[in-house]
Design a protein around this motif. Structure first.
Motif, PDB file in Angstrom:
ATOM      1  N   ARG A 109       0.824  -1.196   0.000  1.00  0.00           N
ATOM      2  CA  ARG A 109       0.000   0.000   0.000  1.00  0.00           C
ATOM      3  C   ARG A 109       0.869   1.261   0.000  1.00  0.00           C
ATOM      4  N   LEU A 110       1.954   1.222   0.777  1.00  0.00           N
ATOM      5  CA  LEU A 110       2.857   2.379   0.820  1.00  0.00           C
ATOM      6  C   LEU A 110       3.483   2.627  -0.553  1.00  0.00           C
ATOM      7  N   THR A 111       3.842   1.558  -1.238  1.00  0.00           N
ATOM      8  CA  THR A 111       4.419   1.686  -2.579  1.00  0.00           C
ATOM      9  C   THR A 111       3.432   2.380  -3.517  1.00  0.00           C
ATOM     10  N   ARG A 112       2.163   1.953  -3.432  1.00  0.00           N
ATOM     11  CA  ARG A 112       1.146   2.580  -4.293  1.00  0.00           C
ATOM     12  C   ARG A 112       0.972   4.056  -3.951  1.00  0.00           C
ATOM     13  N   ARG A 113       0.980   4.353  -2.674  1.00  0.00           N
ATOM     14  CA  ARG A 113       0.798   5.754  -2.281  1.00  0.00           C
ATOM     15  C   ARG A 113       1.964   6.620  -2.760  1.00  0.00           C
ATOM     16  N   LEU A 114       3.184   6.117  -2.581  1.00  0.00           N
ATOM     17  CA  LEU A 114       4.349   6.907  -2.997  1.00  0.00           C
ATOM     18  C   LEU A 114       4.348   7.108  -4.511  1.00  0.00           C
ATOM     19  N   THR A 115       3.956   6.066  -5.242  1.00  0.00           N
ATOM     20  CA  THR A 115       3.869   6.192  -6.694  1.00  0.00           C
ATOM     21  C   THR A 115       2.888   7.304  -7.059  1.00  0.00           C
ATOM     22  N   ALA A 116       1.718   7.296  -6.392  1.00  0.00           N
ATOM     23  CA  ALA A 116       0.701   8.311  -6.676  1.00  0.00           C
ATOM     24  C   ALA A 116       1.209   9.713  -6.339  1.00  0.00           C
ATOM     25  N   GLU A 117       1.928   9.832  -5.236  1.00  0.00           N
ATOM     26  CA  GLU A 117       2.445  11.153  -4.840  1.00  0.00           C
ATOM     27  C   GLU A 117       3.422  11.689  -5.891  1.00  0.00           C
ATOM     28  N   MET A 118       4.277  10.812  -6.403  1.00  0.00           N
ATOM     29  CA  MET A 118       5.261  11.265  -7.393  1.00  0.00           C
ATOM     30  C   MET A 118       4.591  11.578  -8.724  1.00  0.00           C
ATOM     31  N   GLU A 119       3.545  10.803  -9.049  1.00  0.00           N
ATOM     32  CA  GLU A 119       2.850  11.050 -10.314  1.00  0.00           C
ATOM     33  C   GLU A 119       2.231  12.440 -10.354  1.00  0.00           C
TER      34      GLU A 119
END
Ligand code: ZN
Length: 145
Positions: free
Chosen positions: A124-134
């Motif tokens: 879940r953290l990986t998905r969140r960080l990806t979204a933040e960078m996007e």
């Protein structure tokens, strides 16, 4: 300055500033595996952020849930003894965090806080960080620190 005292001093600093804690190392290693490159503890930025991704104009703070009063998190309990002392201290930390974020945002940085409890679910953290960078991909970033 000799090496020993330099080493000791940085050890002391790490104790004081909470540098290189296990949650911090975990987040750094995750970001690295995700392919992000970053700088650490950039002194010239407000609050000396734990991780700075200048390409994404994003800073990341890794916060302990207790010390930074993670909202509605069971790790952010209020001690039953010396309660007022702790409330003053912990609320002071929160006020300081808020002021630092505000300063960084006013300089155009996205501020991402990773909470210690989020490390329990790395997917879940990986998905969140990806979204933040996007969010920042279209940001034309010029490192200026
Ligand atoms: Zn938490």
């Amino acid at each position: 300055m000799d090496t020993l005292s330099k080493t000791r001093r940085s050890w002391n600093m790490s104790r004081i500033r909470g540098r290189d804690t296990a949650p911090e190392r975990a987040v750094r290693s995750l970001l690295y595996r995700m392919g992000f490159r970053f700088r650490l503890h950039v002194r010239t930025l407000p609050g000396r952020p734990d991780v700075v991704l200048s390409r994404y104009r994003t800073v990341v703070f890794i916060h302990g849930c207790f010390w930074h009063r993670h909202n509605a998190c069971r790790l952010a309990y209020t001690p039953k003894t010396r309660t007022q002392f702790w409330l003053d201290k912990l609320n002071g930390n929160v006020a300081r965090d808020r002021a630092i974020s505000k300063k960084l945002r006013s300089q155009g940085w996205q501020v991402v806080v990773v909470w210690e409890c989020e490390l329990r679910n790395m997917d879940r953290l990986t998905r969140r960080l990806t979204a933040e960078m996007e969010k920042q991909v279209h940001h034309v970033s010029v490192p200026n620190y």
